[in-house]
Design a protein around this motif. Structure first.
Motif, PDB file in Angstrom:
ATOM      1  N   ARG A  22      30.803  30.602  54.786  1.00 14.43           N
ATOM      2  CA  ARG A  22      29.908  30.419  53.727  1.00 14.43           C
ATOM      3  C   ARG A  22      29.283  31.619  53.131  1.00 14.43           C
ATOM      4  N   ASN A  23      28.582  31.694  51.861  1.00 19.53           N
ATOM      5  CA  ASN A  23      27.881  32.680  51.447  1.00 19.53           C
ATOM      6  C   ASN A  23      26.413  32.314  51.975  1.00 19.53           C
ATOM      7  N   ALA A  24      25.646  33.088  52.318  1.00 22.19           N
ATOM      8  CA  ALA A  24      24.489  32.974  52.905  1.00 22.19           C
ATOM      9  C   ALA A  24      23.253  33.570  52.005  1.00 22.19           C
ATOM     10  N   LEU A  25      23.239  34.985  52.225  1.00 18.15           N
ATOM     11  CA  LEU A  25      22.652  35.556  51.187  1.00 18.15           C
ATOM     12  C   LEU A  25      23.260  36.093  50.173  1.00 18.15           C
ATOM     13  N   ALA A  26      24.606  35.997  50.022  1.00 20.57           N
ATOM     14  CA  ALA A  26      25.409  36.458  48.835  1.00 20.57           C
ATOM     15  C   ALA A  26      25.498  35.018  48.155  1.00 20.57           C
ATOM     16  N   ASP A  27      25.429  35.262  46.546  1.00 18.96           N
ATOM     17  CA  ASP A  27      25.691  34.240  45.855  1.00 18.96           C
ATOM     18  C   ASP A  27      27.045  34.415  45.429  1.00 18.96           C
ATOM     19  N   SER A  28      27.631  35.549  45.289  1.00 18.12           N
ATOM     20  CA  SER A  28      29.048  35.813  45.180  1.00 18.12           C
ATOM     21  C   SER A  28      29.641  36.870  45.723  1.00 18.12           C
ATOM     22  N   VAL A  29      31.160  36.732  45.721  1.00 20.23           N
ATOM     23  CA  VAL A  29      31.765  37.739  46.516  1.00 20.23           C
ATOM     24  C   VAL A  29      33.019  38.034  45.821  1.00 20.23           C
TER      25      VAL A  29
ATOM     26  N   VAL B 263      14.842  36.617  56.733  1.00 20.52           N
ATOM     27  CA  VAL B 263      14.946  35.812  55.626  1.00 20.52           C
ATOM     28  C   VAL B 263      14.764  34.172  55.914  1.00 20.52           C
ATOM     29  N   GLY B 264      14.164  33.859  56.682  1.00 22.08           N
ATOM     30  CA  GLY B 264      14.034  32.382  57.225  1.00 22.08           C
ATOM     31  C   GLY B 264      15.024  31.938  57.867  1.00 22.08           C
ATOM     32  N   PRO B 265      14.936  30.531  58.285  1.00 22.46           N
ATOM     33  CA  PRO B 265      14.320  29.489  57.868  1.00 22.46           C
ATOM     34  C   PRO B 265      12.834  29.768  58.521  1.00 22.46           C
ATOM     35  N   TYR B 266      12.742  30.287  59.824  1.00 25.08           N
ATOM     36  CA  TYR B 266      11.583  30.058  60.426  1.00 25.08           C
ATOM     37  C   TYR B 266      11.028  31.757  60.612  1.00 25.08           C
ATOM     38  N   ARG B 267       9.922  31.741  61.123  1.00 21.44           N
ATOM     39  CA  ARG B 267       8.963  33.012  61.481  1.00 21.44           C
ATOM     40  C   ARG B 267       8.409  33.054  62.572  1.00 21.44           C
ATOM     41  N   VAL B 268       8.070  34.022  63.361  1.00 17.97           N
ATOM     42  CA  VAL B 268       7.286  33.980  64.496  1.00 17.97           C
ATOM     43  C   VAL B 268       5.774  34.023  64.327  1.00 17.97           C
TER      44      VAL B 268
ATOM     45  N   LEU C 253      15.614  36.262  46.427  1.00 18.09           N
ATOM     46  CA  LEU C 253      15.440  36.103  48.097  1.00 18.09           C
ATOM     47  C   LEU C 253      14.128  36.784  48.607  1.00 18.09           C
ATOM     48  N   ARG C 254      13.578  36.375  49.381  1.00 20.88           N
ATOM     49  CA  ARG C 254      12.401  36.920  49.865  1.00 20.88           C
ATOM     50  C   ARG C 254      12.504  36.832  51.397  1.00 20.88           C
ATOM     51  N   PHE C 255      11.513  37.945  52.060  1.00 28.50           N
ATOM     52  CA  PHE C 255      11.487  37.846  53.682  1.00 28.50           C
ATOM     53  C   PHE C 255      10.437  36.852  53.618  1.00 28.50           C
TER      54      PHE C 255
ATOM     55  N   VAL D 242      13.722  40.771  49.238  1.00 27.08           N
ATOM     56  CA  VAL D 242      15.008  41.571  49.977  1.00 27.08           C
ATOM     57  C   VAL D 242      15.957  42.223  48.917  1.00 27.08           C
ATOM     58  N   ARG D 243      16.387  43.257  49.311  1.00 24.12           N
ATOM     59  CA  ARG D 243      16.966  44.154  48.330  1.00 24.12           C
ATOM     60  C   ARG D 243      18.403  44.368  49.134  1.00 24.12           C
ATOM     61  N   SER D 244      19.325  44.859  48.455  1.00 20.82           N
ATOM     62  CA  SER D 244      20.656  45.344  48.826  1.00 20.82           C
ATOM     63  C   SER D 244      20.415  46.354  49.980  1.00 20.82           C
ATOM     64  N   ALA D 245      19.597  47.244  49.781  1.00 23.55           N
ATOM     65  CA  ALA D 245      19.470  48.398  50.768  1.00 23.55           C
ATOM     66  C   ALA D 245      19.001  47.786  52.061  1.00 23.55           C
ATOM     67  N   HIS D 246      18.308  46.515  52.150  1.00 25.75           N
ATOM     68  CA  HIS D 246      18.108  46.032  53.539  1.00 25.75           C
ATOM     69  C   HIS D 246      19.475  45.502  54.134  1.00 25.75           C
ATOM     70  N   VAL D 247      20.189  44.977  53.537  1.00 24.55           N
ATOM     71  CA  VAL D 247      21.406  44.745  54.000  1.00 24.55           C
ATOM     72  C   VAL D 247      22.445  45.781  54.529  1.00 24.55           C
TER      73      VAL D 247
END
Length: 182
Positions: A44-51, A166-171, A68-70, A76-81
């Protein structure tokens, strides 16, 4: 917060490192990739909304979900991926990412310990990632769903407290490799 007992010391935070089941399980709580497997094993798509895929299956376009946010609130930008995809390619201790992304243009020229060659990864804007393949790969989406392969992190090194995903948790707290509070 959650308490998770693993029975041995926490592995080092190294999202591009060799496969490690415990580290992968922790990372899945802290971030997600472009594509993921759900609890039934379906992709399933996670960060992507379309492929999208070209007719010859050599060009794949992923559009990131809007907003999308950290976990620290930064976008979150495509450069991060892109950085996630190339992060493990130049490793000298394992070649897992090279094997998984072998169809990607330029990966056949990657040599451990050397600068990366030009790769078929483009980020035309902040929400789009384009992968250009040298040959079709029917299992590309499955490979992108492997833990860590397309998972963005704010920083790709440091300790677990630096693991901003990008979640759902953080340390929330780290105790000398004995415990993590998520």
């Amino acid at each position: 917060s959650a308490t998770w007992i693993a029975g041995h010391a926490a592995p080092a935070f190294d999202p591009d490192g060799p496969p490690d089941a415990l580290r992968s399980a922790l990372e899945r709580q802290l971030s997600m990739g472009l594509i993921e497997r759900d609890s039934s094993g379906a992709l399933r798509n996670a960060l992507a909304d379309s492929v999208g895929c070209s007719a010859d299956s050599l060009t794949w376009v992923f559009r990131l979900r809007r907003g999308l946010r950290f976990t620290d609130g930064s976008p979150v930008r495509s450069a991060h991926v892109r950085d996630a995809l190339i992060g493990g390619l130049a490793r000298t201790d394992h070649a897992t990412r090279i094997w998984l992304l072998s169809a990607l243009r330029g990966v056949d020229k990657v040599r451990a310990g050397r600068p990366l060659p030009a790769l078929g990864i483009e980020t035309p804007d902040e929400r789009r990632l384009v992968l250009k393949l040298a040959r079709p790969d029917r299992r590309l989406l499955e490979k992108l769903a492997v833990s860590g392969v397309s998972t963005p992190w704010k920083r790709r090194n440091g300790s677990w407290i630096d693991a901003v995903g990008v979640g759902p948790y953080r340390v929330g707290a780290e105790n000398a490799q004995r415990s993590l509070t998520l």
